[in-house]
Each structure stands twice: as C-alpha cells, then as structure tokens.
Design a protein around this motif. Sequence first.
Motif, PDB file in Angstrom:
ATOM      1  N   LEU A   1       0.745  -1.298  -0.102  1.00 53.17           N
ATOM      2  CA  LEU A   1       0.164  -0.206   0.025  1.00 53.17           C
ATOM      3  C   LEU A   1       0.918   1.235   0.084  1.00 53.17           C
ATOM      4  N   HIS A   2       1.929   1.265   0.630  1.00 56.85           N
ATOM      5  CA  HIS A   2       2.957   2.442   0.717  1.00 56.85           C
ATOM      6  C   HIS A   2       3.342   2.736  -0.765  1.00 56.85           C
TER       7      HIS A   2
ATOM      8  N   ALA B   1       0.916   4.148  -2.934  1.00 55.93           N
ATOM      9  CA  ALA B   1       0.850   5.537  -2.778  1.00 55.93           C
ATOM     10  C   ALA B   1       2.085   6.272  -3.304  1.00 55.93           C
ATOM     11  N   TYR B   2       3.274   5.785  -3.118  1.00 55.00           N
ATOM     12  CA  TYR B   2       4.323   6.245  -3.815  1.00 55.00           C
ATOM     13  C   TYR B   2       4.150   6.522  -5.217  1.00 55.00           C
ATOM     14  N   LEU B   3       3.935   5.429  -5.880  1.00 57.85           N
ATOM     15  CA  LEU B   3       3.555   5.555  -7.333  1.00 57.85           C
ATOM     16  C   LEU B   3       2.625   6.344  -7.820  1.00 57.85           C
ATOM     17  N   ILE B   4       1.498   6.536  -7.063  1.00 55.14           N
ATOM     18  CA  ILE B   4       0.247   7.427  -7.426  1.00 55.14           C
ATOM     19  C   ILE B   4       0.831   8.829  -7.329  1.00 55.14           C
TER      20      ILE B   4
ATOM     21  N   ALA C   1      -6.367   9.655  -3.435  1.00 52.88           N
ATOM     22  CA  ALA C   1      -5.999   8.327  -3.649  1.00 52.88           C
ATOM     23  C   ALA C   1      -4.570   8.027  -2.778  1.00 52.88           C
ATOM     24  N   VAL C   2      -3.815   8.896  -2.757  1.00 52.46           N
ATOM     25  CA  VAL C   2      -2.483   8.687  -2.028  1.00 52.46           C
ATOM     26  C   VAL C   2      -2.648   8.814  -0.393  1.00 52.46           C
ATOM     27  N   GLN C   3      -3.738   9.590  -0.111  1.00 47.81           N
ATOM     28  CA  GLN C   3      -3.936   9.670   1.633  1.00 47.81           C
ATOM     29  C   GLN C   3      -4.663   8.471   1.531  1.00 47.81           C
ATOM     30  N   LYS C   4      -5.616   7.760   0.869  1.00 50.06           N
ATOM     31  CA  LYS C   4      -6.363   6.761   1.271  1.00 50.06           C
ATOM     32  C   LYS C   4      -5.444   5.476   1.276  1.00 50.06           C
ATOM     33  N   SER C   5      -4.465   5.400   0.328  1.00 51.58           N
ATOM     34  CA  SER C   5      -3.595   4.351   0.378  1.00 51.58           C
ATOM     35  C   SER C   5      -2.741   4.253   1.787  1.00 51.58           C
ATOM     36  N   ARG C   6      -2.328   5.580   1.847  1.00 54.97           N
ATOM     37  CA  ARG C   6      -1.345   5.570   3.136  1.00 54.97           C
ATOM     38  C   ARG C   6      -2.328   5.521   4.609  1.00 54.97           C
ATOM     39  N   GLY C   7      -3.545   5.993   4.471  1.00 53.36           N
ATOM     40  CA  GLY C   7      -4.451   5.597   5.673  1.00 53.36           C
ATOM     41  C   GLY C   7      -4.633   4.126   5.809  1.00 53.36           C
ATOM     42  N   LEU C   8      -5.100   3.368   4.793  1.00 52.61           N
ATOM     43  CA  LEU C   8      -5.188   2.010   5.089  1.00 52.61           C
ATOM     44  C   LEU C   8      -3.955   1.163   5.338  1.00 52.61           C
ATOM     45  N   ALA C   9      -2.513   1.697   4.947  1.00 51.37           N
ATOM     46  CA  ALA C   9      -1.437   1.290   5.371  1.00 51.37           C
ATOM     47  C   ALA C   9      -1.456   1.223   6.710  1.00 51.37           C
TER      48      ALA C   9
END
Length: 130
Positions: free
Chosen positions: A27-28, A31-34, A66-74
């Motif tokens: 997930l991190h 987020a980085y790729l996005i 999308a970045v915030q959600k990915s990091r939040g889920l992680a």
Amino acid sequence: MTFTPVMEPPAPVEALSDILMRIVSELHDVAYLIERIEPQLLDLGGGAEVLNSPDAMKVMQGIDLAVQKSRGLAEFIDTITGEIPHGWTVDVATALSLVKLAEMQKALGGATRHGHSQPLSKAAGDFDFF
C-alpha cells in the motif's frame, strides 16, 4: 490390489501479522507510485496554469485523495497488526493465485523485494517489453 491414497502436502501457512505487514508495504508502494503521477501531469499539461481548469483541479485532488487513502489504509492495517497474536496463521495460496501482477504476487508471497516496484532511474520514454 492395494490402494494408497495420494497425500497432498500440507498447505503452507504463514503468520497473519507477517502477511498484513507485506500488504502495508504494498500500500505504501501504491501511494508512492500514485504520488509520482502528479508532477508528470503538470509537465504534460503545460505547468501550473493547468490548475486553473476546474476539471484538472478535480483530477489533481483525486490523485491526492488516492495517496491519502492508500497511506491511511496502510497505517490502519499496520496499527491493528500489532494487536494480532503471532500464533494466528493463514494459508494465502488461493489469495495469491488471484493476484495477477507477478511482482506483487512475489512481494505478498514473502519474496523479498528491495525498493519500489517502479524504479526511479528510468528516463521518460524508457519501457520494458513483456
């Protein structure tokens, strides 16, 4: 005539906490790729003036979300993983068979991967045949 039943090897089981931490890592990476897309869109669209367009602004806000959600889920998974007893194990064979990207399948399956799935060293226009 004797019948010898074929014994299937036991399914490999892994600690749930180990699997969840690999998901956190993926997930991190997502987020980085996005996040890397954002400056490239600005370059393609003519720079900062593209942000004057309401539609372009919505796209950029969608990328940030999308970045915030990915990091939040992680972070959520990382936090609850600390509460899971290490003795809890699961068989991930079926789940891994559903993952279509080979690199992600390796990472989730426990193969060590160093760095991000998309290297930064490639110049614009470089690509890999597959």
